[in-house]
Scaffold this motif. Structure first.
Motif, PDB file in Angstrom:
ATOM      1  N   LEU A  65       4.153   5.754   4.214  1.00 14.68           N
ATOM      2  CA  LEU A  65       5.015   6.842   3.769  1.00 14.68           C
ATOM      3  C   LEU A  65       6.359   6.329   3.259  1.00 14.68           C
ATOM      4  N   LEU A  66       6.907   5.329   3.921  1.00 17.34           N
ATOM      5  CA  LEU A  66       8.155   4.751   3.445  1.00 17.34           C
ATOM      6  C   LEU A  66       7.967   4.128   2.066  1.00 17.34           C
ATOM      7  N   GLY A  67       6.817   3.494   1.867  1.00 17.96           N
ATOM      8  CA  GLY A  67       6.522   2.913   0.560  1.00 17.96           C
ATOM      9  C   GLY A  67       6.394   3.984  -0.514  1.00 17.96           C
ATOM     10  N   CYS A  68       5.734   5.094  -0.172  1.00 14.82           N
ATOM     11  CA  CYS A  68       5.584   6.191  -1.139  1.00 14.82           C
ATOM     12  C   CYS A  68       6.920   6.858  -1.429  1.00 14.82           C
ATOM     13  N   ALA A  69       7.757   7.014  -0.393  1.00 15.12           N
ATOM     14  CA  ALA A  69       9.083   7.591  -0.600  1.00 15.12           C
ATOM     15  C   ALA A  69       9.911   6.692  -1.511  1.00 15.12           C
ATOM     16  N   ASP A  70       9.762   5.390  -1.357  1.00 17.55           N
ATOM     17  CA  ASP A  70      10.492   4.442  -2.189  1.00 17.55           C
ATOM     18  C   ASP A  70      10.047   4.524  -3.650  1.00 17.55           C
ATOM     19  N   ARG A  71       8.828   5.034  -3.866  1.00 19.60           N
ATOM     20  CA  ARG A  71       8.314   5.214  -5.224  1.00 19.60           C
ATOM     21  C   ARG A  71       8.651   6.586  -5.786  1.00 19.60           C
ATOM     22  N   GLY A  72       9.495   7.346  -5.087  1.00 22.26           N
ATOM     23  CA  GLY A  72      10.016   8.586  -5.634  1.00 22.26           C
ATOM     24  C   GLY A  72       9.414   9.872  -5.098  1.00 22.26           C
ATOM     25  N   THR A  77      -2.003   2.884  -4.043  1.00 20.75           N
ATOM     26  CA  THR A  77      -3.125   3.828  -4.133  1.00 20.75           C
ATOM     27  C   THR A  77      -2.700   5.212  -3.666  1.00 20.75           C
ATOM     28  N   TYR A  78      -2.015   5.288  -2.514  1.00 21.42           N
ATOM     29  CA  TYR A  78      -1.537   6.588  -2.030  1.00 21.42           C
ATOM     30  C   TYR A  78      -0.565   7.216  -3.031  1.00 21.42           C
ATOM     31  N   SER A  79       0.352   6.421  -3.550  1.00 15.05           N
ATOM     32  CA  SER A  79       1.331   6.943  -4.492  1.00 15.05           C
ATOM     33  C   SER A  79       0.655   7.519  -5.735  1.00 15.05           C
ATOM     34  N   ASN A  80      -0.342   6.825  -6.242  1.00 17.85           N
ATOM     35  CA  ASN A  80      -1.075   7.315  -7.410  1.00 17.85           C
ATOM     36  C   ASN A  80      -1.813   8.616  -7.101  1.00 17.85           C
ATOM     37  N   LEU A  81      -2.372   8.713  -5.888  1.00 21.58           N
ATOM     38  CA  LEU A  81      -3.055   9.942  -5.491  1.00 21.58           C
ATOM     39  C   LEU A  81      -2.058  11.100  -5.384  1.00 21.58           C
ATOM     40  N   TYR A  82      -0.898  10.837  -4.800  1.00 22.83           N
ATOM     41  CA  TYR A  82       0.129  11.873  -4.703  1.00 22.83           C
ATOM     42  C   TYR A  82       0.512  12.382  -6.096  1.00 22.83           C
ATOM     43  N   SER A  83       0.729  11.458  -7.021  1.00 27.88           N
ATOM     44  CA  SER A  83       1.126  11.858  -8.377  1.00 27.88           C
ATOM     45  C   SER A  83       0.026  12.663  -9.054  1.00 27.88           C
ATOM     46  N   LYS A  84      -1.212  12.236  -8.861  1.00 30.59           N
ATOM     47  CA  LYS A  84      -2.342  12.937  -9.476  1.00 30.59           C
ATOM     48  C   LYS A  84      -2.462  14.366  -8.937  1.00 30.59           C
TER      49      LYS A  84
END
Length: 393
Positions: A5-12, A375-382
């Protein structure tokens, strides 16, 4: 889950976390977790977990979780809901059904079957049989209606794709194994001397290492028997167990297996200390009972020790373990639990031409935390895009 989650938050991504926490854990760990969340821009809303009375307490907590999730969604209009495992999925499924919030179902395993395979739910009991069938129906509904599904293993994905609920939806499932922060689990060679000095282990003593829980379907009896064979071959060998488990359970198994208590080193450790202790091991071990639910299991200890360049001995029939050992060249697999098979495994290990650096490099391709975050970040964006498109319709 926090590193992801910290990694995804860092990606915006803007993230709100609803979690259930046991009272003692919350008391001890909330300040540290809260500080990480604040620094990472994550809004964390912990709820107290209830475990008594059985079943009724879980129903109560699910109702609280669902109400809180709906209240938050009215205020914040979530782009998606990401649920980990089945209990949280009750609330997530209702948000999907009643508010059309895109749903990411992060299965974390075949949880109802895990409960049965571990003996926690006795299907001879009418109560537990009803609970099991309730969650299996929920599982079917989630497979049908989730916008995306995450599995821990390729083996589980293959099983899922044989389900009628997922016919033609192979592109709706991603495999994200339990990942490892390679900046934290550094090469064992860099820490080995310090670890052995701290633990009082001779520099040349062979050391078998184990990390993590010993409850449920983890096979302490068989691992102790393996160590007995290992020690007969290497008289000065030690068995290092980094675990929160009660030492009396371990000592009892040692007596049964004829292992001297002095050969065991048992330590508890927080996340920061685990690699500093694990570095003392020459060989890691991970035995878990094979079962249907084990197909979806990705033992954290496997990735962590391979990331440190420590080879592993493990058993077949558990998730992707056999594939991982083959792809990394980092150990050997056993298929039967007896002294001869243990001796054969040790023979294979002695003949194995492996490099700790090569094991770590191959493990990085499979378990790197940054890859999982991507991978999680891409799924969130999608799914956020999907939500935006639905809102315009």
């Amino acid at each position: 889950m926090l590193p992801y989650l910290l990694g995804c938050a860092d990606r915006g991504h803007r993230i709100t976390v609803l979690s259930f926490e046991k009272h003692l854990a919350l008391t001890n760990e909330e300040p540290a977790v809260r500080a990480l969340c604040v620094a990472g821009g994550i809004d964390w809303l912990p709820l107290h977990y209830h475990h008594k009375p059985p079943v009724i307490s879980t129903v109560y907590d699910v109702v609280r979780l669902t109400r809180k999730a709906f209240t938050l969604n009215r205020r914040r209009r979530f782009d998606l809901v990401h649920c980990r495992s089945y209990v949280a999925a009750v609330a997530a499924f209702k948000l999907k059904r009643h508010r059309q919030v895109p749903l990411l179902f992060d299965m974390r395993g075949f949880w109802p079957d895990e409960r049965v395979d571990s003996g926690s739910w006795d299907l001879n009991s009418r109560l537990y049989r009803s609970i099991y069938h309730y969650f299996k129906r929920l599982e079917s509904n989630l497979l049908q209606t989730s916008d995306y599904i995450v599995s821990l293993t390729e083996t589980a994905k293959e099983t899922l794709l044989r389900r009628p609920e997922l016919a033609g939806r192979a592109n709706s499932i991603s495999v994200i194994p339990t990942s490892v922060d390679f900046s934290h689990f550094i090469p064992a060679a860099t820490l080995r001397d310090t670890a052995r000095a701290q633990l009082g282990i001779d520099a040349y003593a062979p050391v078998l290492g184990y990390l993590g829980s010993l409850g449920g379907s983890y096979m302490l009896t068989e691992m102790m028997d393996f160590f007995s064979v290992y020690k007969r071959r290497n008289p000065g060998a030690r068995f290092l167990l980094v675990t929160m488990e009660n030492a009396r359970l371990i000592f009892g198994e040692a007596r049964r297996a004829g292992v001297n208590q002095g050969s065991l080193i048992i330590r508890t450790a927080g996340r920061d200390e685990v690699p500093k202790l694990a570095a003392a091991a020459d060989l890691g071990i991970a035995f878990k009972r094979a079962s249907f639910s084990a197909e979806a299991c990705a033992p954290t200890k496997l990735g962590e020790m391979l990331a440190m360049g420590i080879p592993m001995v493990a058993n077949s029939g558990v998730g992707d373990v056999e594939r991982v050992i083959e792809r990394t060249g980092g150990g050997t697999i056993i298929r039967e639990f007896n002294d001869q098979c243990y001796a054969d495994a040790l023979n294979r290990m002695e003949a194995l031409a492996y490099s700790p650096g090569a094991i770590r490099a191959h493990a990085r391709k499979l378990f790197d935390l940054n890859k999982a975050v991507d991978t999680y970040s891409n799924l969130y964006s999608k799914l956020a895009t999907l939500n935006s498109e639905r809102s315009r319709e």
